[in-house]
Design a protein around this motif. Structure first.
Motif, PDB file in Angstrom:
ATOM      1  N   ASP A  29       0.978  -0.762  -0.097  1.00 37.19           N
ATOM      2  CA  ASP A  29      -0.505  -0.387   0.123  1.00 37.19           C
ATOM      3  C   ASP A  29       0.447   1.111  -0.175  1.00 37.19           C
ATOM      4  N   THR A  30       1.756   1.064   0.622  1.00 30.73           N
ATOM      5  CA  THR A  30       2.957   2.597   0.971  1.00 30.73           C
ATOM      6  C   THR A  30       3.427   2.300  -0.547  1.00 30.73           C
ATOM      7  N   HIS A  31       4.253   1.141  -1.219  1.00 30.14           N
ATOM      8  CA  HIS A  31       4.927   1.604  -2.270  1.00 30.14           C
ATOM      9  C   HIS A  31       3.723   1.276  -3.737  1.00 30.14           C
ATOM     10  N   ALA A  32       2.686   0.979  -3.874  1.00 33.15           N
ATOM     11  CA  ALA A  32       1.904   2.028  -4.485  1.00 33.15           C
ATOM     12  C   ALA A  32       2.037   3.509  -4.863  1.00 33.15           C
ATOM     13  N   ARG A  33       1.967   4.883  -3.751  1.00 30.11           N
ATOM     14  CA  ARG A  33       1.975   5.352  -3.713  1.00 30.11           C
ATOM     15  C   ARG A  33       3.933   6.470  -4.384  1.00 30.11           C
ATOM     16  N   MET A  34       4.114   5.095  -5.031  1.00 35.01           N
ATOM     17  CA  MET A  34       5.360   5.616  -5.278  1.00 35.01           C
ATOM     18  C   MET A  34       6.204   4.515  -7.252  1.00 35.01           C
ATOM     19  N   ASP A  35       5.066   4.031  -6.684  1.00 40.61           N
ATOM     20  CA  ASP A  35       5.926   2.356  -8.028  1.00 40.61           C
ATOM     21  C   ASP A  35       5.877   3.086  -9.095  1.00 40.61           C
ATOM     22  N   VAL A  37       7.952   5.960 -10.428  1.00 37.32           N
ATOM     23  CA  VAL A  37       9.086   5.861 -10.263  1.00 37.32           C
ATOM     24  C   VAL A  37      10.087   4.867  -8.900  1.00 37.32           C
ATOM     25  N   VAL A  38       9.723   4.189  -8.134  1.00 39.58           N
ATOM     26  CA  VAL A  38      10.695   3.163  -8.029  1.00 39.58           C
ATOM     27  C   VAL A  38       9.743   2.252  -7.782  1.00 39.58           C
ATOM     28  N   THR A  39      10.928   1.525  -8.233  1.00 42.13           N
ATOM     29  CA  THR A  39      10.477  -0.063  -8.792  1.00 42.13           C
ATOM     30  C   THR A  39      10.880  -1.086  -7.586  1.00 42.13           C
ATOM     31  N   MET A  40      10.025  -2.072  -7.672  1.00 44.24           N
ATOM     32  CA  MET A  40       9.356  -3.493  -6.652  1.00 44.24           C
ATOM     33  C   MET A  40      10.646  -3.860  -6.135  1.00 44.24           C
ATOM     34  N   LEU A  41      11.738  -4.197  -7.013  1.00 45.02           N
ATOM     35  CA  LEU A  41      12.738  -4.340  -6.344  1.00 45.02           C
ATOM     36  C   LEU A  41      13.898  -3.209  -5.586  1.00 45.02           C
ATOM     37  N   ASP A  42      13.806  -1.572  -6.231  1.00 48.16           N
ATOM     38  CA  ASP A  42      14.150  -1.277  -5.056  1.00 48.16           C
ATOM     39  C   ASP A  42      13.420  -0.896  -4.028  1.00 48.16           C
ATOM     40  N   TRP A  43      12.117  -0.846  -4.079  1.00 48.27           N
ATOM     41  CA  TRP A  43      11.630  -1.001  -2.609  1.00 48.27           C
ATOM     42  C   TRP A  43      11.860  -2.094  -2.063  1.00 48.27           C
ATOM     43  N   ALA A  44      12.291  -3.432  -2.006  1.00 43.71           N
ATOM     44  CA  ALA A  44      12.719  -4.155  -0.610  1.00 43.71           C
ATOM     45  C   ALA A  44      13.591  -3.661  -0.075  1.00 43.71           C
ATOM     46  N   TYR A  69      11.155  18.049  -1.985  1.00 43.51           N
ATOM     47  CA  TYR A  69      12.234  18.084  -2.656  1.00 43.51           C
ATOM     48  C   TYR A  69      12.759  16.842  -2.439  1.00 43.51           C
ATOM     49  N   MET A  70      12.671  16.322  -1.434  1.00 39.39           N
ATOM     50  CA  MET A  70      12.783  14.506  -0.806  1.00 39.39           C
ATOM     51  C   MET A  70      12.093  13.669  -1.492  1.00 39.39           C
ATOM     52  N   PRO A  71      13.681  12.668  -1.662  1.00 39.84           N
ATOM     53  CA  PRO A  71      13.104  11.310  -2.686  1.00 39.84           C
ATOM     54  C   PRO A  71      11.397  10.573  -2.117  1.00 39.84           C
ATOM     55  N   PRO A  72      11.099   9.823  -3.126  1.00 35.36           N
ATOM     56  CA  PRO A  72       9.970   9.665  -3.161  1.00 35.36           C
ATOM     57  C   PRO A  72       9.649   8.549  -1.262  1.00 35.36           C
ATOM     58  N   GLN A  73      10.787   7.499  -1.511  1.00 36.40           N
ATOM     59  CA  GLN A  73      11.071   6.726  -0.117  1.00 36.40           C
ATOM     60  C   GLN A  73      10.944   7.233   1.265  1.00 36.40           C
ATOM     61  N   ILE A  74      10.800   9.050   0.886  1.00 38.72           N
ATOM     62  CA  ILE A  74      11.258   9.637   2.270  1.00 38.72           C
ATOM     63  C   ILE A  74       9.788  10.006   2.432  1.00 38.72           C
ATOM     64  N   THR A 278      12.674  22.774 -11.660  1.00 41.01           N
ATOM     65  CA  THR A 278      12.679  22.590 -10.586  1.00 41.01           C
ATOM     66  C   THR A 278      13.888  21.756  -9.924  1.00 41.01           C
ATOM     67  N   GLU A 279      13.346  21.229  -9.007  1.00 39.74           N
ATOM     68  CA  GLU A 279      14.514  20.008  -8.482  1.00 39.74           C
ATOM     69  C   GLU A 279      13.938  18.992  -8.300  1.00 39.74           C
ATOM     70  N   CYS A 280      13.904  17.870  -9.101  1.00 41.93           N
ATOM     71  CA  CYS A 280      13.852  16.633  -9.296  1.00 41.93           C
ATOM     72  C   CYS A 280      13.150  15.803  -8.453  1.00 41.93           C
ATOM     73  N   SER A 281      13.059  15.859  -7.695  1.00 44.68           N
ATOM     74  CA  SER A 281      11.669  15.121  -6.692  1.00 44.68           C
ATOM     75  C   SER A 281      10.884  15.345  -6.473  1.00 44.68           C
ATOM     76  N   MET A 282      10.620  16.515  -7.702  1.00 47.11           N
ATOM     77  CA  MET A 282       9.583  17.376  -7.357  1.00 47.11           C
ATOM     78  C   MET A 282       8.539  16.796  -8.021  1.00 47.11           C
ATOM     79  N   ALA A 283       8.960  16.450  -9.498  1.00 41.00           N
ATOM     80  CA  ALA A 283       7.746  15.440 -10.195  1.00 41.00           C
ATOM     81  C   ALA A 283       8.156  14.044 -10.076  1.00 41.00           C
ATOM     82  N   ALA A 284       8.903  13.500  -9.453  1.00 38.91           N
ATOM     83  CA  ALA A 284       8.960  12.286  -9.020  1.00 38.91           C
ATOM     84  C   ALA A 284       7.699  11.784  -7.760  1.00 38.91           C
ATOM     85  N   ASN A 285       7.411  12.567  -6.700  1.00 37.61           N
ATOM     86  CA  ASN A 285       6.783  12.733  -5.774  1.00 37.61           C
ATOM     87  C   ASN A 285       5.305  12.737  -6.449  1.00 37.61           C
TER      88      ASN A 285
END
Length: 350
Positions: A29-35, A37-44, A69-74, A278-285
Motif C-alpha cells: 500500500d505504501t509502495h503504491a504511492r510511488m511505484d 518511480v520506485v521499482t519493486m526491487l528498489d522498494w525491497a 524535494y525529498m526522494p519518494p521513499q522519504i 525545479t528540483e527533480c524529486s518534485m515530479a517524482a513525488n
C-alpha cells in the motif's frame, strides 16, 4: 561528519535491514504511492528502513516533516507532513509530538526549532546546508539597511537563524509577492535570492524592490533555451517554473509558483505533458497521483537535499543525535520574523 561504517554496523546490530521482497509486498500500500518511480526491487531495499523508522517514530513520540524535494521513499514512506517551506513552517507550530525530524536542509530544521524551542528537532545530516542560505549573513543585512535607510527587510526562509533575526519579516516563494505588497514602504529589501526578488518586483510594480546578490544552485542553472528546446521537441508541452529561476526562464513558462503552487497547478490542469523546472524529486513525488500526466525533463538535483537518506533518518531516531540548537538571543527575534510571515499569510488568505 558521520562515520558511515560505524553507523551501519550499529544499525544492523539492532534492526533487520536486509532487502526483503516479502516485507516489500507486505507494505504494498505504501509502495503504491510511488511505484511509478520506485521499482519493486528498489522498494525491497527501502522497506526495512521505512518499517524501522515508522516503528521508532511511535516509540520516540516523533513526527517527520519532509520538504517536497525529498526522494519518494522519504516523502511517501515516512513523512507525516509534506510541503513547501511555508507549509512546513506552519506545520511545525501545530505538531504535538515532542520530537521533530526535519527531512530537508539545515535552515528548515532551524526554523522548526525557532518555532518550537521546547521540542527536540533532529537533523539527519548536519552537513545538509543550502547554497542560498550561505550566500548572506547578518552583516549583509546591515549593509543593505545602510544602503536603503528605513526600508523593511523581507528575508526568504532559506536563510540562517541569524539572518532571520536581523530581518523584519520572512517570506517563502509561495507568499513573497503578497508579503512585499503588504509592506508599509515604497522600497523593500529582499534577501538573499536575486531571482525571486526580480520575479516579485514584476508582480508588485507599486514597490521598489531591491535585492541581495544570491541565487539557488539548482534553479539558476536553467536557461530560456532549455525551455524553448523542449517546446520544439514536444509541441503542446506545459512548462512550470519555480520563481527562484531567472526571470527570463519564468517568462518562457506557462506558470510559475512555489512547490505547493506547482503541485496545485498540475493537479488542477492535468496537462498531457508537463515539465517542472525545479528540483527533480518534485515530479517524482507527485507522478503516481497523476497517472494521466507525463512528466518530462530537464530537472536538477539539489546535492544538499539528497544528503538526507532513510539510513540517516533511522540513525538520528535510533541515537537521538543531530539535535538542532539555536541561541535564545537569536531565536527570539528570528521567531518574530517567521511568525509575522505566518500571521500575515493567514490574514491575506482569510
Amino acid at each position: 561528519m558521520l562515520d558511515v561504517t560505524a553507523m551501519r554496523d550499529e544499525l544492523r546490530a539492532h534492526y533487520d535491514l536486509a532487502p526483503s521482497m516479502e516485507l516489500a509486498r507486505a507494505m504494498a500500500d505504501t509502495h503504491a504511492r510511488m511505484d511509478r518511480v520506485v521499482t519493486m526491487l528498489d522498494w525491497a531495499v527501502h522497506a526495512p528502513y521505512v518499517a524501522a523508522i515508522n516503528r521508532l517514530k511511535r516509540e520516540r513520540n516523533a513526527v517527520v516533516l519532509a520538504h517536497n524535494y525529498m526522494p519518494p521513499q522519504i516523502y511517501h514512506g515516512i513523512a507525516d507532513f509534506v510541503g513547501d517551506s511555508l507549509q512546513l513552517a506552519i506545520r511545525a507550530t501545530e505538531v504535538e509530538a515532542q520530537v521533530i525530524v526535519q527531512c530537508g536542509v539545515h535552515f528548515m530544521a532551524e526554523t522548526s526549532k525557532i518555532l518550537n524551542p521546547a521540542k527536540t528537532v533532529l537533523m539527519p545530516d548536519m552537513d545538509a546546508g543550502c547554497s542560498l542560505a550561505e550566500s548572506i549573513t547578518a552583516e549583509g543585512i546591515a549593509q543593505m539597511r545602510s544602503q536603503y535607510p528605513g526600508a523593511p527587510v523581507v528575508s526568504y526562509v532559506n536563510t540562517t537563524a541569524e539572518v532571520k533575526a536581523a530581518s523584519d519579516i520572512c517570506c517563502t516563494s509561495a507568499n513573497a509577492a503578497q508579503i512585499v505588497a503588504a509592506m508599509d514602504s515604497d522600497t523593500v529589501i529582499m534577501t538573499p535570492d536575486k531571482w525571486l526578488a526580480q520575479n516579485v518586483a514584476k508582480q508588485v510594480p507599486q514597490k521598489r524592490v531591491v535585492w541581495w546578490d544570491g541565487a539557488c544552485i539548482v534553479h539558476e542553472q536553467f536557461t530560456p533555451q532549455d525551455l524553448r528546446d523542449f517546446r520544439s521537441w514536444h509541441p503542446g508541452l506545459k512548462i512550470i517554473a519555480h520563481p527562484e529561476c531567472p526571470p527570463a526562464v519564468v517568462a518562457e513558462a506557462d506558470f510559475s509558483g512555489s512547490t505547493s503552487g506547482i503541485q496545485a497547478w498540475v493537479e488542477r490542469e492535468r496537462p498531457e505533458q508537463v515539465m517542472l523546472v525545479t528540483e527533480c524529486s518534485m515530479a517524482a513525488n507527485i507522478s503516481d497521483s497523476l497517472p494521466e500526466v507525463e512528466f518530462l525533463g530537464p530537472c536538477n538535483m539539489c546535492p544538499y537535499m539528497q544528503m538526507i537518506t532513510l539510513e540517516k533518518v533511522l540513525w538520528s531516531l535510533h541515537t537521538m543525535t543531530g539535535a538542532v540548537e539555536v541561541d535564545p538571543a537569536v531565536a527570539e527575534p528570528a521567531r518574530r520574523a517567521v511568525q509575522r510571515m505566518i500571521d500575515l499569510s493567514r490574514q491575506l488568505a482569510a
